[in-house]
Design a protein around this motif. Structure first.
Motif, PDB file in Angstrom:
ATOM      1  N   LYS A   1      52.030  55.203  34.946  1.00 53.66           N
ATOM      2  CA  LYS A   1      53.326  55.312  35.612  1.00 53.66           C
ATOM      3  C   LYS A   1      53.370  54.490  36.893  1.00 53.66           C
ATOM      4  CE  LYS A   1      54.136  59.964  33.783  1.00 53.66           C
ATOM      5  NZ  LYS A   1      54.433  61.374  34.098  1.00 53.66           N
ATOM      6  N   THR A   2      52.431  53.561  37.024  1.00 55.37           N
ATOM      7  CA  THR A   2      52.306  52.770  38.247  1.00 55.37           C
ATOM      8  C   THR A   2      52.409  51.285  37.928  1.00 55.37           C
ATOM      9  OG1 THR A   2      50.833  54.456  39.186  1.00 55.37           O
ATOM     10  CG2 THR A   2      50.842  52.291  40.252  1.00 55.37           C
ATOM     11  N   PRO A   3      53.218  50.522  38.681  1.00 53.72           N
ATOM     12  CA  PRO A   3      53.298  49.069  38.453  1.00 53.72           C
ATOM     13  C   PRO A   3      51.940  48.402  38.608  1.00 53.72           C
ATOM     14  CG  PRO A   3      55.063  49.818  39.919  1.00 53.72           C
ATOM     15  CD  PRO A   3      54.128  50.976  39.745  1.00 53.72           C
ATOM     16  N   ALA A   4      51.728  47.340  37.850  1.00 53.59           N
ATOM     17  CA  ALA A   4      50.424  46.659  37.837  1.00 53.59           C
ATOM     18  C   ALA A   4      50.000  46.195  39.222  1.00 53.59           C
ATOM     19  CB  ALA A   4      50.470  45.476  36.866  1.00 53.59           C
ATOM     20  N   GLY A   5      50.941  45.775  40.040  1.00 56.84           N
ATOM     21  CA  GLY A   5      50.602  45.255  41.360  1.00 56.84           C
ATOM     22  C   GLY A   5      50.059  46.286  42.323  1.00 56.84           C
ATOM     23  N   HIS A   6      50.195  47.573  41.969  1.00 57.05           N
ATOM     24  CA  HIS A   6      49.714  48.640  42.846  1.00 57.05           C
ATOM     25  C   HIS A   6      48.377  49.200  42.391  1.00 57.05           C
ATOM     26  CE1 HIS A   6      54.196  49.501  43.990  1.00 57.05           C
ATOM     27  NE2 HIS A   6      53.762  48.340  44.413  1.00 57.05           N
ATOM     28  N   LYS A   7      47.778  48.584  41.339  1.00 60.10           N
ATOM     29  CA  LYS A   7      46.522  49.085  40.784  1.00 60.10           C
ATOM     30  C   LYS A   7      45.413  48.048  40.933  1.00 60.10           C
ATOM     31  CE  LYS A   7      48.436  49.755  36.744  1.00 60.10           C
ATOM     32  NZ  LYS A   7      48.711  50.159  35.342  1.00 60.10           N
ATOM     33  N   ILE A   8      44.206  48.543  41.217  1.00 61.51           N
ATOM     34  CA  ILE A   8      43.025  47.689  41.318  1.00 61.51           C
ATOM     35  C   ILE A   8      41.958  48.269  40.397  1.00 61.51           C
ATOM     36  CG2 ILE A   8      41.270  46.698  42.838  1.00 61.51           C
ATOM     37  CD1 ILE A   8      43.169  47.338  45.193  1.00 61.51           C
ATOM     38  N   THR A   9      41.466  47.474  39.458  1.00 56.51           N
ATOM     39  CA  THR A   9      40.404  47.924  38.553  1.00 56.51           C
ATOM     40  C   THR A   9      39.064  47.378  39.026  1.00 56.51           C
ATOM     41  OG1 THR A   9      41.932  47.995  36.670  1.00 56.51           O
ATOM     42  CG2 THR A   9      39.579  47.938  36.174  1.00 56.51           C
ATOM     43  N   VAL A  10      38.096  48.272  39.198  1.00 61.24           N
ATOM     44  CA  VAL A  10      36.770  47.861  39.656  1.00 61.24           C
ATOM     45  C   VAL A  10      35.714  48.323  38.661  1.00 61.24           C
ATOM     46  CG1 VAL A  10      37.449  47.912  42.084  1.00 61.24           C
ATOM     47  CG2 VAL A  10      36.425  49.944  41.067  1.00 61.24           C
ATOM     48  N   SER A  11      34.614  47.615  38.612  1.00 61.45           N
ATOM     49  CA  SER A  11      33.490  47.939  37.736  1.00 61.45           C
ATOM     50  C   SER A  11      32.606  48.977  38.414  1.00 61.45           C
ATOM     51  CB  SER A  11      32.678  46.676  37.441  1.00 61.45           C
ATOM     52  OG  SER A  11      31.386  46.994  36.971  1.00 61.45           O
ATOM     53  N   LEU A  12      32.298  50.062  37.711  1.00 58.67           N
ATOM     54  CA  LEU A  12      31.416  51.072  38.294  1.00 58.67           C
ATOM     55  C   LEU A  12      29.989  50.568  38.443  1.00 58.67           C
ATOM     56  CD1 LEU A  12      32.539  54.475  36.732  1.00 58.67           C
ATOM     57  CD2 LEU A  12      33.054  53.521  38.981  1.00 58.67           C
ATOM     58  N   SER A  13      29.536  49.754  37.489  1.00 59.94           N
ATOM     59  CA  SER A  13      28.185  49.209  37.621  1.00 59.94           C
ATOM     60  C   SER A  13      28.120  48.253  38.808  1.00 59.94           C
ATOM     61  CB  SER A  13      27.757  48.508  36.326  1.00 59.94           C
ATOM     62  OG  SER A  13      28.663  47.478  35.990  1.00 59.94           O
ATOM     63  N   GLY A  14      29.186  47.478  39.021  1.00 60.26           N
ATOM     64  CA  GLY A  14      29.225  46.590  40.179  1.00 60.26           C
ATOM     65  C   GLY A  14      29.287  47.362  41.480  1.00 60.26           C
ATOM     66  N   ALA A  15      30.058  48.472  41.486  1.00 62.67           N
ATOM     67  CA  ALA A  15      30.140  49.310  42.688  1.00 62.67           C
ATOM     68  C   ALA A  15      28.796  49.932  43.009  1.00 62.67           C
ATOM     69  CB  ALA A  15      31.196  50.391  42.495  1.00 62.67           C
ATOM     70  N   LEU A  16      28.102  50.395  41.968  1.00 63.98           N
ATOM     71  CA  LEU A  16      26.778  50.993  42.161  1.00 63.98           C
ATOM     72  C   LEU A  16      25.787  49.976  42.706  1.00 63.98           C
ATOM     73  CD1 LEU A  16      24.802  53.353  41.765  1.00 63.98           C
ATOM     74  CD2 LEU A  16      24.423  52.542  39.443  1.00 63.98           C
ATOM     75  N   ALA A  17      25.938  48.720  42.278  1.00 69.46           N
ATOM     76  CA  ALA A  17      25.036  47.666  42.737  1.00 69.46           C
ATOM     77  C   ALA A  17      25.329  47.239  44.172  1.00 69.46           C
ATOM     78  CB  ALA A  17      25.131  46.457  41.811  1.00 69.46           C
TER      79      ALA A  17
END
Length: 280
Positions: free
Chosen positions: A169-185
């Motif tokens: 229910k959220t426009p694409a411009g308001h969302k950020i997708t991040v990698s959990l493995s990258g965040a853990l690293a």
């Protein structure tokens, strides 16, 4: 999961639980609807529990209205001491405690152990925010499964912060997708700092099997699953199936693509395995 990685995450979680409160009490900036307790040493009759008003003010006996919004606890403490003494109390000593954080918060929802609303009492990043929610419910945060992501939905100016936002229910411009493995690293581009009003959404780790299988459905994803294992979980091929024609529908960078699949090829979370009908 290695003991070293698990130990690292246990430390992060414990620090968040036991040290975070002390940090927040010192550095937290007050805002509307925060509940605080004000005590004056040797004057128990002046103890007050109060909320910061929507206008950012608090009131206190002998002191009147004080603009508390944006002040640290130490700032507010000094201001009350200044106004109390020496006219009303000689050398006053004031202590202030936050009882309930209301003005700054974030939400963690989806595939986590304890989805809910959490106070944003200090600077934190994605990994610590998910740890506060008990970690990922299926799979493990200490060693994220292939393809595991977090979707961060930013609150926009003027939006109410009383409910989490959902990605569909959220426009694409308001969302950020991040990698959990990258965040853990420790990649700062993936382990982003959380802002007031953020919703952190952890999608369920699943894959789909459709077409000529006996039990087409969605199934929980686990690491190192192959196409054959996925088909087996779906009850195996029907008599009409064309195993050699099996392919995967996979999303890359927001675009879906068709990938030719061998039985021993690994699949990813979110994949759809399609088994077509044989024409011979």
């Amino acid at each position: 999961m290695t003991k070293k990685i698990l130990g690292f995450w246990l430390v992060i979680l414990l620090l968040g639980n036991f040290l975070g409160v002390a940090y927040s009490q010192e550095d937290y900036r007050l805002g509307p609807e925060d509940e605080i307790e004000i005590r004056v040493w040797d004057h128990d009759d002046l103890t007050r529990k109060t909320r910061v008003g929507l206008d950012g003010n608090v009131s206190f006996p002998f002191v009147g209205e004080i603009k508390a919004q944006g002040l640290s606890l130490a700032d507010l403490q000094k201001e009350i001491e200044r106004r109390l003494g020496p006219k009303y109390i000689i050398d006053p000593r004031v202590s202030i405690t936050v009882l309930e954080y209301k003005s700054r918060k974030f939400f963690v929802v989806g595939n986590v152990q304890k989805p809910g609303t959490y106070p944003l009492t200090k600077p934190i990043r994605v990994v610590e925010a998910i740890s506060q929610a008990g970690g990922v419910a299926s799979g493990t945060l200490s060693k994220p499964l292939s393809g595991a992501v977090a979707i961060i939905i930013r609150a926009q100016p003027g939006e109410k912060l009383d409910q989490p936002k959902m990605p569909d229910k959220t426009p694409a411009g308001h969302k950020i997708t991040v990698s959990l493995s990258g965040a853990l690293a420790g990649d700062p581009k993936q382990n982003l700092e959380i802002k007031n009003g953020d919703t952190i959404y952890i999608p369920n780790l699943i894959y789909y099997v459709t077409g000529e299988v006996k039990k087409p459905d969605r199934y929980p994803y686990e690491e190192n699953i192959t196409v054959l294992m996925a088909v087996t979980a779906a009850g195996g091929f029907t008599d009409k199936a064309s195993p050699r024609g099996t392919y995967i529908i996979r999303e890359n960078s927001g675009l879906k693509e068709k990938v030719k699949a061998g039985m021993d090829d690994p699949i990813r979370s979110g994949d759809t395995i399609v088994v077509p009908e044989s024409w011979f």
